[in-house]
Motif scaffolding. Structure first.
Motif, PDB file in Angstrom:
ATOM      1  N   PRO A  62       0.815  -1.231   0.000  1.00 52.06           N
ATOM      2  CA  PRO A  62       0.000   0.000   0.000  1.00 52.06           C
ATOM      3  C   PRO A  62       0.841   1.271   0.000  1.00 52.06           C
ATOM      4  CG  PRO A  62      -0.843  -1.570   1.601  1.00 52.06           C
ATOM      5  CD  PRO A  62       0.471  -2.108   1.136  1.00 52.06           C
ATOM      6  N   VAL A  63       1.994   1.223   0.660  1.00 48.56           N
ATOM      7  CA  VAL A  63       2.900   2.379   0.669  1.00 48.56           C
ATOM      8  C   VAL A  63       3.435   2.638  -0.735  1.00 48.56           C
ATOM      9  CG1 VAL A  63       5.087   3.275   1.565  1.00 48.56           C
ATOM     10  CG2 VAL A  63       3.532   2.015   3.069  1.00 48.56           C
ATOM     11  N   LEU A  64       3.840   1.568  -1.407  1.00 51.49           N
ATOM     12  CA  LEU A  64       4.366   1.715  -2.763  1.00 51.49           C
ATOM     13  C   LEU A  64       3.283   2.211  -3.723  1.00 51.49           C
ATOM     14  CD1 LEU A  64       6.543  -1.520  -2.979  1.00 51.49           C
ATOM     15  CD2 LEU A  64       7.333   0.834  -2.622  1.00 51.49           C
ATOM     16  N   ARG A  65       2.069   1.688  -3.579  1.00 55.62           N
ATOM     17  CA  ARG A  65       0.979   2.176  -4.432  1.00 55.62           C
ATOM     18  C   ARG A  65       0.772   3.675  -4.241  1.00 55.62           C
ATOM     19  NH1 ARG A  65      -1.782  -2.500  -2.072  1.00 55.62           N
ATOM     20  NH2 ARG A  65      -1.640  -4.264  -3.531  1.00 55.62           N
ATOM     21  N   ARG A  66       0.782   4.122  -3.011  1.00 50.76           N
ATOM     22  CA  ARG A  66       0.582   5.549  -2.728  1.00 50.76           C
ATOM     23  C   ARG A  66       1.712   6.392  -3.307  1.00 50.76           C
ATOM     24  NH1 ARG A  66      -0.180   4.925   2.194  1.00 50.76           N
ATOM     25  NH2 ARG A  66       1.878   5.418   3.046  1.00 50.76           N
ATOM     26  N   GLU A  67       2.941   5.916  -3.174  1.00 56.53           N
ATOM     27  CA  GLU A  67       4.075   6.666  -3.719  1.00 56.53           C
ATOM     28  C   GLU A  67       3.988   6.781  -5.237  1.00 56.53           C
ATOM     29  OE1 GLU A  67       7.247   5.239  -0.251  1.00 56.53           O
ATOM     30  OE2 GLU A  67       7.537   4.637  -2.344  1.00 56.53           O
ATOM     31  N   TRP A  68       3.644   5.673  -5.905  1.00 56.66           N
ATOM     32  CA  TRP A  68       3.553   5.718  -7.365  1.00 56.66           C
ATOM     33  C   TRP A  68       2.395   6.581  -7.829  1.00 56.66           C
ATOM     34  CZ3 TRP A  68       7.358   5.007 -10.359  1.00 56.66           C
ATOM     35  CH2 TRP A  68       8.363   4.101 -10.042  1.00 56.66           C
ATOM     36  N   ARG A  69       1.285   6.602  -7.107  1.00 48.74           N
ATOM     37  CA  ARG A  69       0.173   7.476  -7.491  1.00 48.74           C
ATOM     38  C   ARG A  69       0.561   8.942  -7.354  1.00 48.74           C
ATOM     39  NH1 ARG A  69      -3.287   3.412  -4.903  1.00 48.74           N
ATOM     40  NH2 ARG A  69      -4.448   2.344  -6.564  1.00 48.74           N
ATOM     41  N   GLN A  70       1.410   9.233  -6.360  1.00 46.42           N
ATOM     42  CA  GLN A  70       1.859  10.612  -6.182  1.00 46.42           C
ATOM     43  C   GLN A  70       2.834  11.029  -7.271  1.00 46.42           C
ATOM     44  OE1 GLN A  70       3.447  10.391  -2.203  1.00 46.42           O
ATOM     45  NE2 GLN A  70       1.466  10.828  -1.236  1.00 46.42           N
ATOM     46  N   SER A  71       3.725  10.114  -7.665  1.00 42.62           N
ATOM     47  CA  SER A  71       4.740  10.478  -8.661  1.00 42.62           C
ATOM     48  C   SER A  71       4.235  10.348 -10.091  1.00 42.62           C
ATOM     49  CB  SER A  71       5.990   9.613  -8.469  1.00 42.62           C
ATOM     50  OG  SER A  71       5.697   8.248  -8.637  1.00 42.62           O
ATOM     51  N   LEU A  72       3.226   9.487 -10.320  1.00 37.03           N
ATOM     52  CA  LEU A  72       2.653   9.307 -11.661  1.00 37.03           C
ATOM     53  C   LEU A  72       1.130   9.478 -11.581  1.00 37.03           C
ATOM     54  CD1 LEU A  72       4.633   6.147 -12.863  1.00 37.03           C
ATOM     55  CD2 LEU A  72       5.064   8.522 -13.502  1.00 37.03           C
ATOM     56  N   PRO A  73       0.669  10.697 -11.333  1.00 35.84           N
ATOM     57  CA  PRO A  73      -0.783  10.901 -11.147  1.00 35.84           C
ATOM     58  C   PRO A  73      -1.612  10.545 -12.375  1.00 35.84           C
ATOM     59  CG  PRO A  73       0.361  13.006 -11.347  1.00 35.84           C
ATOM     60  CD  PRO A  73       1.411  11.956 -11.207  1.00 35.84           C
ATOM     61  N   GLU A  74      -0.979  10.533 -13.564  1.00 32.40           N
ATOM     62  CA  GLU A  74      -1.723  10.230 -14.782  1.00 32.40           C
ATOM     63  C   GLU A  74      -1.828   8.730 -15.042  1.00 32.40           C
ATOM     64  OE1 GLU A  74       2.519   9.937 -15.838  1.00 32.40           O
ATOM     65  OE2 GLU A  74       1.313  11.262 -14.570  1.00 32.40           O
ATOM     66  N   ALA A  75      -1.086   7.908 -14.286  1.00 36.06           N
ATOM     67  CA  ALA A  75      -1.069   6.474 -14.525  1.00 36.06           C
ATOM     68  C   ALA A  75      -2.348   5.813 -14.019  1.00 36.06           C
ATOM     69  CB  ALA A  75       0.140   5.842 -13.848  1.00 36.06           C
ATOM     70  N   GLY A  76      -2.781   4.786 -14.717  1.00 37.65           N
ATOM     71  CA  GLY A  76      -3.960   4.038 -14.309  1.00 37.65           C
ATOM     72  C   GLY A  76      -3.651   3.062 -13.191  1.00 37.65           C
ATOM     73  N   ASP A  77      -4.712   2.482 -12.627  1.00 40.65           N
ATOM     74  CA  ASP A  77      -4.550   1.562 -11.505  1.00 40.65           C
ATOM     75  C   ASP A  77      -3.712   0.340 -11.884  1.00 40.65           C
ATOM     76  OD1 ASP A  77      -6.036   3.227  -9.923  1.00 40.65           O
ATOM     77  OD2 ASP A  77      -7.888   2.060 -10.063  1.00 40.65           O
ATOM     78  N   GLU A  78      -3.853  -0.134 -13.102  1.00 42.79           N
ATOM     79  CA  GLU A  78      -3.112  -1.324 -13.518  1.00 42.79           C
ATOM     80  C   GLU A  78      -1.611  -1.059 -13.542  1.00 42.79           C
ATOM     81  OE1 GLU A  78      -2.896  -4.463 -17.293  1.00 42.79           O
ATOM     82  OE2 GLU A  78      -4.511  -2.980 -17.180  1.00 42.79           O
ATOM     83  N   VAL A  79      -1.234   0.115 -14.024  1.00 45.05           N
ATOM     84  CA  VAL A  79       0.187   0.481 -14.066  1.00 45.05           C
ATOM     85  C   VAL A  79       0.733   0.628 -12.655  1.00 45.05           C
ATOM     86  CG1 VAL A  79       1.828   2.275 -14.737  1.00 45.05           C
ATOM     87  CG2 VAL A  79       0.018   1.575 -16.316  1.00 45.05           C
ATOM     88  N   VAL A  80      -0.006   1.336 -11.801  1.00 48.23           N
ATOM     89  CA  VAL A  80       0.427   1.548 -10.422  1.00 48.23           C
ATOM     90  C   VAL A  80       0.585   0.215  -9.700  1.00 48.23           C
ATOM     91  CG1 VAL A  80      -0.304   2.451  -8.173  1.00 48.23           C
ATOM     92  CG2 VAL A  80      -0.487   3.876 -10.222  1.00 48.23           C
ATOM     93  N   GLU A  81      -0.369  -0.685  -9.914  1.00 39.86           N
ATOM     94  CA  GLU A  81      -0.310  -1.984  -9.248  1.00 39.86           C
ATOM     95  C   GLU A  81       0.920  -2.779  -9.687  1.00 39.86           C
ATOM     96  OE1 GLU A  81      -1.682  -4.890  -6.559  1.00 39.86           O
ATOM     97  OE2 GLU A  81      -2.204  -2.773  -6.857  1.00 39.86           O
TER      98      GLU A  81
END
Length: 263
Positions: free
Chosen positions: A138-157
């Protein structure tokens, strides 16, 4: 040869041996965690179909003499179907020779600094917290959403779940963190140990907690945990400020590697 010159020569030989050992560790880690590898001129390509968009899991590692034009062709073949091309060159002279050829092919060039710990291990630092994958993801998901706000859920996951593959890279793969007074995870990092060598990797401090000593506390804990290793090292961007932070902690530069990316 006077005593100072002799000591300097011994130190250079020791640094060269440690550099070779550190780079072999990096390559072996990447190869152990990769489901597939392909021979390429001067090295190998490591490939992971689970994370096709991950640069770190799909790249060429080159450390022996090779024609850069042949390496370019091998990158196109091995990474076909990926949206990126990444070539890591683990030899400074070779990387400098590759630079003009790969630049003309549209690759951007970055230089990394391999640094070994030469200081004193902090006295009895507070231990870092052990982080399991269930808490880390969950920490990594949050970090990636912050750094790549345009990325979709599949990419973040997919980017977050790459951490699962790291557990195959070394005898010990440990995820560690320290918390802010309020209980939130403030800083985290990985520690890999294999064959008497330890690497500290992926050091990250949450933006809201930067400048408060959390990364220093975490590094102290990791250095104490890795104190039994014959060599403790990390890889830092040669153009960015963290290398200076690591130098203040007792890390010294051993040599340089080169990364070439087209994305």
């Amino acid at each position: 040869m006077d005593d100072l010159a002799h000591l300097a020569a011994v130190r250079r030989e020791s640094d060269a041996a440690d550099l070779a050992r550190a780079l072999a560790f990096v390559r072996d880690f990447a190869r152990r965690k990769a489901p597939r590898e392909v021979a390429v001129p001067g090295g190998v390509a490591v490939l992971d179909e689970r994370y096709p968009g991950s640069y770190d899991d799909n790249k060429l590692l080159v450390w022996e003499e090779a024609d850069p034009r042949e390496v370019l062709r091998a990158a196109d073949e091995a990474l076909a179907g990926r949206a990126h091309r990444l070539v890591e060159v683990h030899d400074d002279r070779l990387g400098e020779a590759f630079a003009p050829v790969l630049a003309r092919a549209g690759y951007t060039h970055a230089v990394n600094l391999v640094m070994a710990f030469r200081g004193d291990v902090p006295d009895d630092p507070p231990p870092a917290e052990r982080l399991g994958l269930a808490e880390l993801l969950p920490v990594l998901r949050r970090e990636w959403r912050q750094s790549l706000p345009e990325a979709g859920d599949e990419v973040v996951e997919a980017l977050a779940r790459r951490a699962e593959a790291r557990t195959a890279g070394a005898e010990t793969v440990a995820f560690r963190g320290v918390r802010a007074p309020g209980g939130e995870l403030a800083a985290r990092a990985d520690l890999y140990v294999h064959g008497g060598v330890a690497q500290i990797e992926d050091v990250h401090t949450a933006p809201a907690h930067r400048g408060r000593g959390h990364a220093r506390a975490l590094m102290g804990a990791l250095l104490a945990e890795a104190a039994g290793a014959e060599l403790v090292f990390l890889v830092a961007d040669a153009a960015d400020w963290p290398k200076d932070f690591y130098a203040r902690l007792g890390f010294a530069g051993l040599g340089r590697t080169h990364s070439f990316l087209r994305a």
